[in-house]
Scaffold this motif. Structure first.
Motif, PDB file in Angstrom:
ATOM      1  N   ASN A 145      32.392  97.953  24.741  1.00 57.82           N
ATOM      2  CA  ASN A 145      31.646  98.087  25.998  1.00 57.82           C
ATOM      3  C   ASN A 145      31.574  96.757  26.742  1.00 57.82           C
ATOM      4  N   THR A 146      31.376  95.678  25.996  1.00 57.22           N
ATOM      5  CA  THR A 146      31.296  94.359  26.611  1.00 57.22           C
ATOM      6  C   THR A 146      32.636  93.961  27.213  1.00 57.22           C
ATOM      7  N   ALA A 147      33.728  94.202  26.487  1.00 56.23           N
ATOM      8  CA  ALA A 147      35.063  93.883  27.016  1.00 56.23           C
ATOM      9  C   ALA A 147      35.348  94.694  28.275  1.00 56.23           C
ATOM     10  N   ARG A 148      34.964  95.962  28.271  1.00 57.01           N
ATOM     11  CA  ARG A 148      35.169  96.800  29.470  1.00 57.01           C
ATOM     12  C   ARG A 148      34.359  96.272  30.653  1.00 57.01           C
ATOM     13  N   ALA A 149      33.148  95.820  30.384  1.00 59.01           N
ATOM     14  CA  ALA A 149      32.294  95.302  31.463  1.00 59.01           C
ATOM     15  C   ALA A 149      32.894  94.031  32.068  1.00 59.01           C
ATOM     16  N   ILE A 150      33.412  93.154  31.235  1.00 59.45           N
ATOM     17  CA  ILE A 150      34.052  91.937  31.744  1.00 59.45           C
ATOM     18  C   ILE A 150      35.316  92.300  32.502  1.00 59.45           C
ATOM     19  N   TYR A 151      36.078  93.260  31.989  1.00 60.73           N
ATOM     20  CA  TYR A 151      37.295  93.685  32.685  1.00 60.73           C
ATOM     21  C   TYR A 151      36.943  94.267  34.052  1.00 60.73           C
ATOM     22  N   ALA A 152      35.867  95.041  34.104  1.00 58.77           N
ATOM     23  CA  ALA A 152      35.445  95.619  35.387  1.00 58.77           C
ATOM     24  C   ALA A 152      35.038  94.528  36.367  1.00 58.77           C
ATOM     25  N   SER A 153      34.527  93.414  35.848  1.00 58.06           N
ATOM     26  CA  SER A 153      34.088  92.323  36.707  1.00 58.06           C
ATOM     27  C   SER A 153      35.232  91.417  37.143  1.00 58.06           C
ATOM     28  N   LYS A 154      36.131  91.081  36.209  1.00 58.45           N
ATOM     29  CA  LYS A 154      37.154  90.072  36.500  1.00 58.45           C
ATOM     30  C   LYS A 154      38.581  90.523  36.193  1.00 58.45           C
ATOM     31  N   GLY A 155      38.767  91.757  35.783  1.00 60.13           N
ATOM     32  CA  GLY A 155      40.109  92.209  35.432  1.00 60.13           C
ATOM     33  C   GLY A 155      40.625  91.445  34.228  1.00 60.13           C
ATOM     34  N   ALA A 156      41.934  91.281  34.156  1.00 60.28           N
ATOM     35  CA  ALA A 156      42.553  90.605  33.016  1.00 60.28           C
ATOM     36  C   ALA A 156      42.201  89.120  32.967  1.00 60.28           C
ATOM     37  N   ALA A 157      41.596  88.585  34.030  1.00 58.50           N
ATOM     38  CA  ALA A 157      41.195  87.181  34.030  1.00 58.50           C
ATOM     39  C   ALA A 157      39.879  86.960  33.287  1.00 58.50           C
ATOM     40  N   GLY A 158      39.178  88.051  32.943  1.00 59.11           N
ATOM     41  CA  GLY A 158      37.930  87.917  32.200  1.00 59.11           C
ATOM     42  C   GLY A 158      38.190  87.340  30.817  1.00 59.11           C
ATOM     43  N   GLN A 159      37.193  86.676  30.271  1.00 59.52           N
ATOM     44  CA  GLN A 159      37.337  86.049  28.964  1.00 59.52           C
ATOM     45  C   GLN A 159      36.201  86.473  28.051  1.00 59.52           C
ATOM     46  N   VAL A 160      36.568  86.819  26.803  1.00 56.43           N
ATOM     47  CA  VAL A 160      35.578  87.246  25.818  1.00 56.43           C
ATOM     48  C   VAL A 160      35.775  86.444  24.541  1.00 56.43           C
ATOM     49  N   VAL A 161      34.694  85.858  24.058  1.00 50.87           N
ATOM     50  CA  VAL A 161      34.683  85.185  22.762  1.00 50.87           C
ATOM     51  C   VAL A 161      33.807  86.031  21.852  1.00 50.87           C
ATOM     52  N   LEU A 162      34.366  86.454  20.725  1.00 53.07           N
ATOM     53  CA  LEU A 162      33.616  87.256  19.764  1.00 53.07           C
ATOM     54  C   LEU A 162      33.267  86.405  18.561  1.00 53.07           C
ATOM     55  N   CYS A 163      31.990  86.280  18.282  1.00 56.22           N
ATOM     56  CA  CYS A 163      31.534  85.609  17.070  1.00 56.22           C
ATOM     57  C   CYS A 163      31.472  86.690  15.987  1.00 56.22           C
ATOM     58  N   SER A 164      32.436  86.666  15.078  1.00 53.53           N
ATOM     59  CA  SER A 164      32.539  87.694  14.047  1.00 53.53           C
ATOM     60  C   SER A 164      31.950  87.163  12.745  1.00 53.53           C
ATOM     61  N   SER A 165      32.677  87.293  11.663  1.00 53.38           N
ATOM     62  CA  SER A 165      32.187  86.866  10.365  1.00 53.38           C
ATOM     63  C   SER A 165      33.342  86.637   9.416  1.00 53.38           C
ATOM     64  N   MET A 166      33.121  85.803   8.420  1.00 48.63           N
ATOM     65  CA  MET A 166      34.118  85.695   7.367  1.00 48.63           C
ATOM     66  C   MET A 166      34.051  86.958   6.518  1.00 48.63           C
ATOM     67  N   GLY A 167      35.081  87.233   5.773  1.00 44.61           N
ATOM     68  CA  GLY A 167      35.051  88.343   4.835  1.00 44.61           C
ATOM     69  C   GLY A 167      35.396  89.695   5.417  1.00 44.61           C
ATOM     70  N   THR A 168      35.864  89.739   6.662  1.00 45.92           N
ATOM     71  CA  THR A 168      36.137  91.041   7.272  1.00 45.92           C
ATOM     72  C   THR A 168      37.329  91.750   6.645  1.00 45.92           C
ATOM     73  N   THR A 169      38.160  91.038   5.915  1.00 50.06           N
ATOM     74  CA  THR A 169      39.322  91.687   5.290  1.00 50.06           C
ATOM     75  C   THR A 169      39.103  91.981   3.810  1.00 50.06           C
ATOM     76  N   LEU A 170      37.902  91.713   3.303  1.00 48.29           N
ATOM     77  CA  LEU A 170      37.614  92.051   1.909  1.00 48.29           C
ATOM     78  C   LEU A 170      37.587  93.569   1.756  1.00 48.29           C
ATOM     79  N   PRO A 171      38.227  94.110   0.701  1.00 51.96           N
ATOM     80  CA  PRO A 171      38.282  95.564   0.562  1.00 51.96           C
ATOM     81  C   PRO A 171      36.928  96.211   0.275  1.00 51.96           C
ATOM     82  N   SER A 172      36.049  95.515  -0.419  1.00 55.14           N
ATOM     83  CA  SER A 172      34.757  96.103  -0.758  1.00 55.14           C
ATOM     84  C   SER A 172      33.712  94.994  -0.882  1.00 55.14           C
TER      85      SER A 172
END
Length: 122
Positions: A48-75
């Motif tokens: 939703n956030t990426a869509r909102a930025i795209y609606a505001s600035k098109g492909a020139a919009g920029q998104v930085v996602l603060c994720s987490s370590m361990g996202t590829t751990l199987p369990s």
């Protein structure tokens, strides 16, 4: 500015993103949230956030996602994020495939120890 709100509400995000060039997304579901709520926050909210930025600035919009370590751990251990990490991984993939400039930051190894007491392994 700082927007504090519900990333599950696309209309509110669209209004907040109006005229915005870039956004840092730092969402976090709680381990006590149901899987549906965790997905709605971690995956749908980032989309939703990426869509909102795209609606505001098109492909020139920029998104930085603060994720987490361990996202590829199987369990991952629930104390390390559990199934929420799977949703974060899905959000990373969705954002990087979106039509906006994006980057994923995965902070890891953060502690409350005094500075200079740990080694950084790269």
């Amino acid at each position: 500015g700082i927007y504090v709100g519900d990333v599950r509400n696309p209309l509110a995000l669209n209004a907040a993103a109006n005229g915005v060039d870039a956004v840092l997304v730092a969402v976090g579901a709680s381990p006590s949230d149901t899987p549906a709520v965790a997905k709605a926050i971690e995956v749908d909210g980032v989309e939703n956030t990426a869509r909102a930025i795209y609606a505001s600035k098109g492909a020139a919009g920029q998104v930085v996602l603060c994720s987490s370590m361990g996202t590829t751990l199987p369990s991952p251990d629930p104390r390390q994020g559990g199934s929420i990490l799977f949703y974060k991984l899905n959000a990373e993939a969705s954002l990087l495939a979106a039509d906006v400039n994006s980057v994923v930051v995965k902070p890891c190894g953060l502690s409350l120890s005094p500075a200079g007491q740990s080694d950084l392994l790269v």
